[in-house]
Design a protein around this motif. Sequence first.
Motif, PDB file in Angstrom:
ATOM      1  N   UNK A  20       0.842  -1.194   0.000  1.00 56.31           N
ATOM      2  CA  UNK A  20       0.000   0.000   0.000  1.00 56.31           C
ATOM      3  C   UNK A  20       0.870   1.234   0.000  1.00 56.31           C
ATOM      4  N   UNK A  21       0.354   2.300  -0.588  1.00 53.44           N
ATOM      5  CA  UNK A  21       1.066   3.569  -0.554  1.00 53.44           C
ATOM      6  C   UNK A  21       0.970   4.162   0.834  1.00 53.44           C
ATOM      7  N   UNK A  22       1.826   5.109   1.125  1.00 53.84           N
ATOM      8  CA  UNK A  22       1.830   5.751   2.439  1.00 53.84           C
ATOM      9  C   UNK A  22       0.497   6.431   2.704  1.00 53.84           C
ATOM     10  N   UNK A  23       0.121   6.404   3.978  1.00 52.29           N
ATOM     11  CA  UNK A  23      -1.157   7.011   4.335  1.00 52.29           C
ATOM     12  C   UNK A  23      -1.154   8.509   4.099  1.00 52.29           C
ATOM     13  N   UNK A  24      -2.307   9.037   3.730  1.00 45.69           N
ATOM     14  CA  UNK A  24      -2.468  10.477   3.578  1.00 45.69           C
ATOM     15  C   UNK A  24      -2.438  11.108   4.954  1.00 45.69           C
ATOM     16  N   UNK A  25      -1.692  12.202   5.129  1.00 48.70           N
ATOM     17  CA  UNK A  25      -1.625  12.868   6.419  1.00 48.70           C
ATOM     18  C   UNK A  25      -2.909  13.658   6.661  1.00 48.70           C
ATOM     19  N   UNK A  26      -3.620  13.283   7.727  1.00 53.28           N
ATOM     20  CA  UNK A  26      -4.854  13.974   8.095  1.00 53.28           C
ATOM     21  C   UNK A  26      -4.795  14.299   9.570  1.00 53.28           C
ATOM     22  N   UNK A  27      -5.284  15.469   9.941  1.00 53.88           N
ATOM     23  CA  UNK A  27      -5.374  15.749  11.374  1.00 53.88           C
ATOM     24  C   UNK A  27      -6.535  14.957  11.952  1.00 53.88           C
ATOM     25  N   UNK A  28      -6.571  14.844  13.292  1.00 49.62           N
ATOM     26  CA  UNK A  28      -7.541  13.968  13.946  1.00 49.62           C
ATOM     27  C   UNK A  28      -8.973  14.336  13.598  1.00 49.62           C
ATOM     28  N   UNK A  29      -9.250  15.632  13.470  1.00 52.78           N
ATOM     29  CA  UNK A  29     -10.602  16.058  13.186  1.00 52.78           C
ATOM     30  C   UNK A  29     -11.060  15.714  11.786  1.00 52.78           C
ATOM     31  N   UNK A  30     -10.116  15.374  10.885  1.00 53.79           N
ATOM     32  CA  UNK A  30     -10.479  15.089   9.497  1.00 53.79           C
ATOM     33  C   UNK A  30     -10.776  13.615   9.260  1.00 53.79           C
ATOM     34  N   UNK A  31     -10.310  12.729  10.133  1.00 55.33           N
ATOM     35  CA  UNK A  31     -10.498  11.303   9.881  1.00 55.33           C
ATOM     36  C   UNK A  31     -11.974  10.932   9.798  1.00 55.33           C
ATOM     37  N   UNK A  32     -12.761  11.412  10.729  1.00 51.25           N
ATOM     38  CA  UNK A  32     -14.177  11.032  10.728  1.00 51.25           C
ATOM     39  C   UNK A  32     -14.873  11.507   9.467  1.00 51.25           C
ATOM     40  N   UNK A  33     -14.624  12.755   9.087  1.00 53.07           N
ATOM     41  CA  UNK A  33     -15.282  13.290   7.897  1.00 53.07           C
ATOM     42  C   UNK A  33     -14.819  12.569   6.643  1.00 53.07           C
ATOM     43  N   UNK A  34     -13.559  12.148   6.635  1.00 48.33           N
ATOM     44  CA  UNK A  34     -13.014  11.482   5.454  1.00 48.33           C
ATOM     45  C   UNK A  34     -13.494  10.038   5.336  1.00 48.33           C
ATOM     46  N   UNK A  35     -13.526   9.336   6.477  1.00 39.87           N
ATOM     47  CA  UNK A  35     -13.812   7.902   6.433  1.00 39.87           C
ATOM     48  C   UNK A  35     -15.294   7.569   6.574  1.00 39.87           C
ATOM     49  N   UNK A  36     -16.047   8.406   7.279  1.00 42.71           N
ATOM     50  CA  UNK A  36     -17.427   8.046   7.624  1.00 42.71           C
ATOM     51  C   UNK A  36     -18.280   7.644   6.428  1.00 42.71           C
TER      52      UNK A  36
ATOM     53  N   UNK B  31     -18.090  -0.537  -9.983  1.00 46.26           N
ATOM     54  CA  UNK B  31     -16.820   0.201 -10.084  1.00 46.26           C
ATOM     55  C   UNK B  31     -16.706   1.315  -9.048  1.00 46.26           C
ATOM     56  N   UNK B  32     -17.834   1.963  -8.727  1.00 47.99           N
ATOM     57  CA  UNK B  32     -17.816   3.022  -7.714  1.00 47.99           C
ATOM     58  C   UNK B  32     -17.430   2.458  -6.353  1.00 47.99           C
ATOM     59  N   UNK B  33     -17.981   1.286  -6.009  1.00 44.06           N
ATOM     60  CA  UNK B  33     -17.668   0.672  -4.731  1.00 44.06           C
ATOM     61  C   UNK B  33     -16.211   0.207  -4.694  1.00 44.06           C
ATOM     62  N   UNK B  34     -15.737  -0.350  -5.788  1.00 48.21           N
ATOM     63  CA  UNK B  34     -14.332  -0.793  -5.845  1.00 48.21           C
ATOM     64  C   UNK B  34     -13.392   0.389  -5.637  1.00 48.21           C
ATOM     65  N   UNK B  35     -13.694   1.504  -6.298  1.00 44.74           N
ATOM     66  CA  UNK B  35     -12.840   2.688  -6.138  1.00 44.74           C
ATOM     67  C   UNK B  35     -12.893   3.209  -4.706  1.00 44.74           C
ATOM     68  N   UNK B  36     -14.085   3.137  -4.083  1.00 44.87           N
ATOM     69  CA  UNK B  36     -14.213   3.622  -2.711  1.00 44.87           C
ATOM     70  C   UNK B  36     -13.370   2.785  -1.757  1.00 44.87           C
ATOM     71  N   UNK B  37     -13.367   1.469  -1.948  1.00 42.62           N
ATOM     72  CA  UNK B  37     -12.560   0.613  -1.081  1.00 42.62           C
ATOM     73  C   UNK B  37     -11.063   0.840  -1.302  1.00 42.62           C
ATOM     74  N   UNK B  38     -10.685   1.028  -2.543  1.00 39.27           N
ATOM     75  CA  UNK B  38      -9.273   1.310  -2.818  1.00 39.27           C
ATOM     76  C   UNK B  38      -8.848   2.635  -2.193  1.00 39.27           C
ATOM     77  N   UNK B  39      -9.730   3.623  -2.261  1.00 43.98           N
ATOM     78  CA  UNK B  39      -9.415   4.919  -1.660  1.00 43.98           C
ATOM     79  C   UNK B  39      -9.346   4.803  -0.141  1.00 43.98           C
ATOM     80  N   UNK B  40     -10.218   3.991   0.458  1.00 47.18           N
ATOM     81  CA  UNK B  40     -10.199   3.797   1.902  1.00 47.18           C
ATOM     82  C   UNK B  40      -8.867   3.194   2.336  1.00 47.18           C
ATOM     83  N   UNK B  41      -8.436   2.173   1.629  1.00 42.72           N
ATOM     84  CA  UNK B  41      -7.146   1.559   1.963  1.00 42.72           C
ATOM     85  C   UNK B  41      -6.002   2.540   1.754  1.00 42.72           C
TER      86      UNK B  41
END
Length: 309
Positions: free
Chosen positions: A1-17, A44-54
Amino acid sequence: MSATVELDAGSWAATLAPRLAQFAAVARQEHVTRAAHQLDVPQPTLSRAMARLERDLGVALFARHGRTVSLTPAGRTFLGSVERALAEVDRAAESVRSDADPTAGKVAFGFLHTLGPETVPGLLRDFRADHPRVRFQLVQNYGEAMISGLRAGELDLCLTAPVPDAPDLVARRLDEQKLRLVVPDDHPLAGRRRVRLAEAAAELFVTLEPGYGLRRITDTLCAEAGFKPKVAFEGEEAETLRGLVAAGLGVALLPPPAVPRPGVVELTVTAPRAVREIGVAWLDGHPDTPPVAAFKRFLLSRRGQLLPR
């Protein structure tokens, strides 16, 4: 996997939820196409969403085997937390939906201690005759604390005195209540029925603490009578003050008791006009749920009939 995107703590919920329910569906189905069908989204939309989540997490959640997938150890750990989070969201959603139910919702209602023995029970009894399933969260407190509760979103409505005047509140006068000068039954004034408040200028007073509405009214009425009360005791509850008057610690300006108390005499004050206005208040612009709106209409319909005569 590529390196994780740097997010501050307040952004994780909005990004992942938005992708958590999608992740849980794929994890349970172990098949992206079936999960996409269940969620009614393109595969394809769901596949892209899972790839983006990882990619965002920087962790492989799935091991891919053709059209099927299985969870990695990290994926199983993540699924447990996701399912608990989704269940908590479901519970929260059900709670707020239940509280807003027109026939069985909840009203957070605050009121003064002095309105507790008779006035509020009578109001609730009469309202529940037509709305038997509406639930009440009751808070008994002094005026400033209830106003803070309105502003904090902890209360929907409150009965208080004096009627508040603040730009962020809506307040409506409902009734007024006469205040009496309460003296010990062996006091020189005890043989009277009426008294001017100025006649008590030399007395010690027992009063509520600063911040209570009745204390502000007492100070104001005494000032109108031409004196500043000499305070012997400051309390939090009117009936405690009445008991201290009976014990001879001083006199007090109080609303009528629910039940007459021995050891005191209650005198009508002829000057100045000794009353307190009782009103209902709520936060301006705060949307009402159906049960709150119904109870507010009920209270306003009782204008002039709130207190026993």
